[in-house]
Design a protein around this motif. Structure first.
Motif, PDB file in Angstrom:
ATOM      1  N   VAL A   1      14.668  49.242   7.648  1.00  0.00           N
ATOM      2  CA  VAL A   1      15.096  50.599   7.285  1.00  0.00           C
ATOM      3  C   VAL A   1      14.013  51.605   7.657  1.00  0.00           C
ATOM      4  CG1 VAL A   1      15.541  52.125   5.331  1.00  0.00           C
ATOM      5  CG2 VAL A   1      16.725  49.933   5.506  1.00  0.00           C
TER       6      VAL A   1
ATOM      7  N   GLY B   1      26.719  52.208   7.863  1.00  0.00           N
ATOM      8  CA  GLY B   1      26.540  51.627   9.172  1.00  0.00           C
ATOM      9  C   GLY B   1      27.208  50.282   9.262  1.00  0.00           C
TER      10      GLY B   1
ATOM     11  N   ALA C   1      22.696  46.100   7.699  1.00  0.00           N
ATOM     12  CA  ALA C   1      23.228  47.126   6.797  1.00  0.00           C
ATOM     13  C   ALA C   1      23.763  46.532   5.503  1.00  0.00           C
ATOM     14  CB  ALA C   1      24.334  47.898   7.495  1.00  0.00           C
TER      15      ALA C   1
END
Lengths: 330, 538
Positions: B61, B83, B88
Motif C-alpha cells: 500500500v 481496486g 486489494a
C-alpha cells in the motif's frame, strides 16, 4: 454547490453526497427539484444519496457526462430512487432533516420492507466485499476484545477449589415454574421454614421433640435434648450429619444392638434400608459385600427417604432395582 | 464495522469473516477436546501468518501510495478504492483470519472450563454427589413418557466425597419435579453422560445430566425480577384457561414459548405444515414487539432516542419473561438485527448487521455453530435480509407494494430456511409457504395480545380474559391452518436425504436468488421509468 473540480476520492464524494442529500431534503432546492424530482417531492435521505450527487454535488448530468458516481459509475436513470408521493410527510414539523426514521412514519415490518424495497439500489455492481484497512482494523479490534473477554472469563472460572457452602437458609417449597404463589407466600414465613423439628430418643437426658435452626447437626440435636447420657454409644450415630426435618434420632446405649439393625428382619420380612447392617443387606438377592457397603455409605451420607433412592447407589441398575423393590423398605 | 453513512452499496464486507468464524467454530466443536486445548499454539501461528500478510500488504500500500503520488492518478476502479487483484483483498483476508483466531481462542478457553474436572470425575466414578445452583431455565417434560422433568441448573458448587468444591457449569437435572426458574436449589444425584440420540448428536454441547430420585430442594427463592417473569408466564396460562384445548395449548406457546400444553397431534400438524417456528420464541417475537413499541412511541411523538430506548426496554422485558436461555438471547439478537435491517430502510444495512451478530455470537459461544436453532435463525434472517427487498420490488408492480411486502417476508424467510430444514428433516413441505402466508396476519396479534393478556392476568383478570379471547382467535386460526395444511395431499414429500439434498437445495436456492436479483435490476429500472414518467406527467 459547485461541481467537483477533479475527481475526488470516493470518501469525499460520498460525504458531499450525504451533505447534498440533507440539504436537498431540508431546503427544497428548485434546481434539484427540477432535475430529479417533480415539485413537492422530497427524496428520503438514504435513497437520495446517489440521486442527489448528480443533482447537487456534480451538477446536472449534461455538464459532466462522465462523472463517476461515488458508488455507481454506470449511471442509470435515478428516478426509481425517488419516493412515492407520500414522501413529503417526512418534512413534518418534528423532522427538520428529513431522515426517514424521524418522521411520523408507519414502522410496521411490512411497510419497512416496502420502504426498503423502494430505496433498493441496483445490486449487480454495488456489493462491497472487501473492507478498508481502517474498518478491518476496527472490526479485528472488537473481535479480539470479545475473544479476550471470553478467555478472561474462562480463566477466572473456579477450578474445583474447596468452598464452604452455607447451609440452606430458607427451604422454599415452590411448585414447578409458572406457579410462583407458594414461593411468594412462603417468603415471609420466616421462622417455621428456618427450623427443623426432630425427635430424639434413647440415651439422652431429656428425650423428646426438639426444634433447631435449619442446618443444625445431630450433635446440636443431642445437646438440645439435654446431652447424651454417660452410657450412650455416640459412635453409633453420625454426630456431624445435618438434620433432616421430621426425623427420629435414636441414640443407642453402649452394648445394645442398634434398634434399627434389630428391626431389620422385621415381621414383614422386608429389609430396612436405613436400619439393616451390611450383613443383613447381603441377604438381598444380587447384593454382595461391595454393594452392601455402598448402600451403607449412601445412607450414612443421607438416610434413604424412599426405596427409589436405592437406584442412586452405583451398581444398582433398573433390573436389580426391580428385584429389590419388593424386598426392602425404609 | 459497517460505516454508518448512507452508502447504498450492499455491504458484504463482514460476510467473509463471518464465514471464517463459522468454519473455525465447527473446528472447535468437532475437534477432540485435547486438540482444541492445544489451539493457542495454532492461533499464534495464525496470527503470525496474518501479520505477515498484513505487513506485506501494508508495504504494498505504501509503495502504491508513493506511485499514485504522481500527478497522473488512475481513475478509481469500479469497486471504488477497493481496486482489484490479490493485494486489494488483504484486509479481508486478515480480518477473516482474526475472526477465525478469535473463535478458536474463545473455543479453546471455553472447552477447558465448560465441563469442570470435579464434575467429570464425579461422572466417571458414578458416585452420588450433591450440587447447589440456580435453575437456569424452565423445566421440560421428559421425553418418551418419562415422568421425570429435566431442569437446566447453573451449578455453582458440587459436593464430592464430603467436600464442597466451587465449579461453574450447567447440568441438566433429571428429577421427579422441577423448581421455579432462578431459584437456588440443592439436589442429590448421579452425574451421567447425556444419552446420545439424534438430538444428542445434533447438540454437541449438550450438558451432563444429573439424575436425582428426589425433587430439588429450593434453598432460595427466585430474585424479584424473575418472580415477576414467572407471574407473567403463569398469566399466559391462566388467561387461556377457558379457551378450547388447541388454543389453550397454543397461546402460551406463541407468547412465551411454553409448548408443554400443546396437544401432541397439533405439534405434529404444526411441524408437518412448516409452522413449528411459530411455537418457539424466535427473532420474530422481538421484531414484532419492537415494531409495535416503535409505532406506539412514534404516535405519541417521543424523540427518536427515547423510541429506540423504549423498544430496547420492551425487548429486554420479553427476554426476562421468556427466560434467560441462550436460544432466547440469540433470538433477541437476531430479532434486533432483523429490526435494524428492516427499519433502517436501507437494504445495505441488513447483511452487515447480520454478519456482525453472527460474528459476535460465534466468538462468545462457538458451540452455536452446530445449534439447530441458531442455524435456522441465521438462515431465516439471511433470507429476509437478502431476498426480502428484491422480492417486494419484483412483485409490487403487479400486486401493490404493501401486499408484496406482506407476501415477501414469510416467503424470503422460508426460502432462507429451506436448505437447513431439508438437511435436517428431508421432507419437503410444499404447503409450508402457503401455510406461513395464511398464518402471517395472525402471528402478530396472537403474540402481542397474548403478552398483554399475560401481563394483565395478575392485576385485572377480567380484561385479561377479553384480551386473551382476541389472542385466542388468532391462535385458533393458526391451529386451523396447521391442521388443514397437514391434512392436504402431499403434505410431506420426501427429499433427497443427507448432505447431498441440502447442497442440492442450496444450489437451487442460490440459482433462484441470483435470477431474482438479476432480473430485479431491469424490472426495477423499468418500473422506475414508468413510475417517473407517470409522476412527471401527473
Amino acid at each position: 454547490m459547485p461541481p467537483a473540480p477533479s475527481r475526488p476520492p470516493a470518501d469525499v464524494a460520498h460525504r458531499l453526497a450525504v451533505l447534498a442529500a440533507h440539504r436537498a431534503a431540508s431546503t427544497p432546492d428548485p434546481r434539484v427539484g427540477s432535475v430529479v424530482a417533480p415539485a413537492g417531492w422530497t427524496p428520503r435521505a438514504p435513497a437520495a444519496g446517489p440521486a442527489a450527487v448528480r443533482g447537487g454535488a456534480a451538477g446536472p448530468p449534461d455538464d459532466e457526462p462522465d462523472v463517476p458516481g461515488p458508488a455507481r459509475p454506470d449511471a442509470a436513470p435515478d428516478a426509481p430512487r425517488i419516493d412515492p408521493p407520500d414522501a413529503p410527510r417526512d418534512d413534518g414539523p418534528d423532522a427538520p432533516h428529513a431522515v426517514p426514521p424521524d418522521g411520523p412514519w408507519d414502522p410496521s415490518v411490512v411497510s419497512a420492507l416496502a420502504h426498503a424495497a423502494a430505496s433498493l439500489p441496483p445490486t449487480a455492481s454495488r456489493t462491497r466485499w472487501v473492507p478498508g484497512w481502517r474498518a478491518a482494523g476496527a472490526a479485528a479490534l472488537v473481535l479480539a476484545l470479545a475473544a479476550g473477554g471470553v478467555a478472561l472469563r474462562a480463566s477466572s472460572a473456579p477450578r474445583g477449589e474447596p468452598v464452604v457452602v452455607p447451609t440452606p437458609a430458607v427451604d422454599v417449597r415452590a411448585g414447578v415454574d409458572g406457579d410462583p404463589g407458594p414461593s411468594a407466600e412462603r417468603d415471609g414465613a420466616g421462622d417455621p421454614a428456618q427450623q427443623v423439628v426432630v425427635h430424639v430418643v434413647g440415651a439422652v437426658a431429656s428425650p423428646g421433640v426438639v426444634q433447631l435452626a435449619l442446618g443444625a447437626r445431630v450433635a446440636d440435636a443431642l445437646e438440645a435434648a439435654g446431652g447424651t447420657l454417660p452410657d450412650a454409644e455416640t459412635g453409633a450415630v453420625n454426630l456431624a450429619r445435618v438434620l433432616v426435618d421430621g426425623e427420629q434420632l435414636v441414640v443407642p446405649v453402649v452394648g445394645a444392638t442398634p434398634p434399627a439393625a434389630a428391626a431389620a428382619p422385621a415381621d414383614d420380612g422386608l429389609v430396612d434400608l436405613n436400619g439393616a447392617d451390611a450383613v443383613a443387606l447381603q441377604e438381598l438377592p444380587g447384593v454382595g459385600p461391595v454393594l452392601a457397603e455402598r448402600i451403607v455409605e449412601r445412607r450414612d451420607e443421607r438416610p434413604f427417604t424412599t426405596v427409589d433412592e436405592l437406584d442412586e447407589v452405583t451398581g444398582i441398575g433398573p433390573a436389580l432395582m426391580e428385584r429389590l423393590r419388593p424386598r426392602v423398605r425404609v | 464495522m459497517s460505516s454508518g453513512s448512507a452508502v447504498a452499496a450492499l455491504d458484504l464486507r463482514l460476510v467473509p469473516p463471518a464465514v471464517a468464524a463459522w468454519c473455525a467454530a465447527l473446528v472447535v466443536v468437532h475437534a477432540p477436546a485435547s486438540a482444541v486445548r492445544a489451539v493457542p499454539a495454532a492461533v499464534v501461528a495464525l496470527v503470525v501468518v496474518s501479520c505477515a500478510v498484513a505487513a506485506a500488504a501494508a508495504r504494498h500500500v505504501v509503495r502504491a501510495a508513493r506511485r499514485t503520488a504522481a500527478p497522473r492518478r488512475t481513475p478509481p476502479s469500479r469497486l471504488g478504492r477497493l481496486g482489484s487483484g490479490p493485494r486489494a483483498v488483504a484486509p479481508a483476508v486478515v480480518l477473516a483470519a482474526v475472526a477465525a483466531a478469535a473463535v478458536l481462542v474463545s473455543g479453546a478457553a471455553g472447552s477447558a472450563v465448560r465441563v469442570p474436572e470435579a464434575i467429570t470425575a464425579a461422572a466417571d466414578s458414578g458416585r452420588t454427589v450433591e450440587v447447589v445452583g440456580r435453575v437456569a431455565a424452565a423445566p421440560r417434560a421428559g421425553s418418551g413418557g418419562d415422568p421425570r422433568v429435566r431442569t437446566p441448573v447453573a451449578v455453582s458448587a458440587i459436593r464430592v466425597d464430603g467436600t464442597w468444591r466451587r465449579v461453574r457449569a450447567v447440568l441438566e437435572v433429571v428429577a421427579p419435579s422441577g423448581a421455579p426458574v432462578d431459584a437456588v436449589v440443592r439436589v442429590h444425584g448421579v452425574v451421567r453422560e447425556p444419552s446420545s440420540g439424534v438430538s444428542g448428536r445434533l447438540r454437541a454441547g449438550a450438558p451432563l445430566r444429573l439424575t436425582a430420585s428426589e425433587e430439588p430442594r429450593v434453598t432460595a427463592p427466585p430474585r424479584p425480577v424473575q418472580r415477576w417473569a414467572a407471574r407473567v408466564r403463569h398469566g399466559a396460562h391462566t388467561s387461556a384457561a377457558g379457551l378450547p384445548p388447541d388454543v389453550r395449548g397454543l397461546l402460551p406457546a406463541v407468547t412465551v414459548g411454553d409448548t408443554a400444553g400443546v396437544p401432541d397431534d397439533l405439534v405434529t400438524a404444526m411441524r408437518a405444515s412448516g409452522l413449528a417456528h411459530v411455537m418457539a420464541v424466535s427473532g420474530a417475537h422481538f421484531a414484532i414487539l419492537g415494531t409495535l413499541v416503535l409505532a406506539a412511541t412514534a404516535a405519541v411523538g417521543l424523540p427518536r432516542a427515547l423510541r429506540v430506548a423504549a423498544a430496547a426496554a420492551a425487548g429486554a422485558g420479553l427476554l426476562v419473561v421468556v427466560g434467560p436461555e441462550p436460544s432466547v438471547v440469540r433470538a433477541a439478537v437476531m430479532g434486533g438485527v432483523g429490526l435494524v435491517g428492516l427499519l433502517a430502510g436501507r437494504r445495505a444495512a441488513g447483511p452487515a448487521a447480520l454478519a456482525t451478530a453472527v460474528l459476535v455470537l460465534l466468538v462468545v459461544d462457538p458451540q452455536l455453530a452446530v445449534d439447530v436453532g441458531f442455524v435456522l435463525s441465521v438462515a431465516a434472517t439471511a433470507g429476509l435480509v437478502v431476498l426480502g427487498a428484491p422480492l417486494v420490488a419484483r412483485w409490487s408492480a403487479r400486486i401493490g407494494r404493501d401486499v408484496a411486502a406482506l407476501l415477501a417476508a414469510p416467503v424470503a424467510a422460508q426460502l432462507g430456511c429451506l436448505p437447513v430444514t431439508l438437511a435436517l428433516w428431508p421432507t419437503l413441505g410444499p404447503w409450508a409457504v402457503a401455510a406461513n402466508l395464511a398464518v402471517t396476519p395472525a402471528v402478530a396479534p396472537a403474540t402481542v395480545l397474548g403478552l398483554l393478556a399475560a401481563l394483565l392476568a395478575g392485576s385485572w383478570p377480567a380484561l385479561a380474559g377479553v384480551v386473551a379471547a382476541g389472542a385466542g382467535a388468532a391462535c385458533w386460526w393458526i391451529a386451523a391452518v396447521a391442521r388443514c395444511a397437514a391434512a392436504l395431499p402431499g403434505a410431506g414429500l420426501a427429499w433427497w436425504p443427507g448432505v447431498a439434498g441440502a447442497v442440492a437445495a442450496l444450489v437451487v436456492l442460490v440459482a433462484a436468488a441470483v435470477l431474482v436479483l438479476r432480473d430485479e435490476d431491469d424490472d426495477a429500472d423499468d418500473d422506475a421509468d414508468t413510475q417517473a414518467r407517470r409522476t412527471i406527467r401527473g
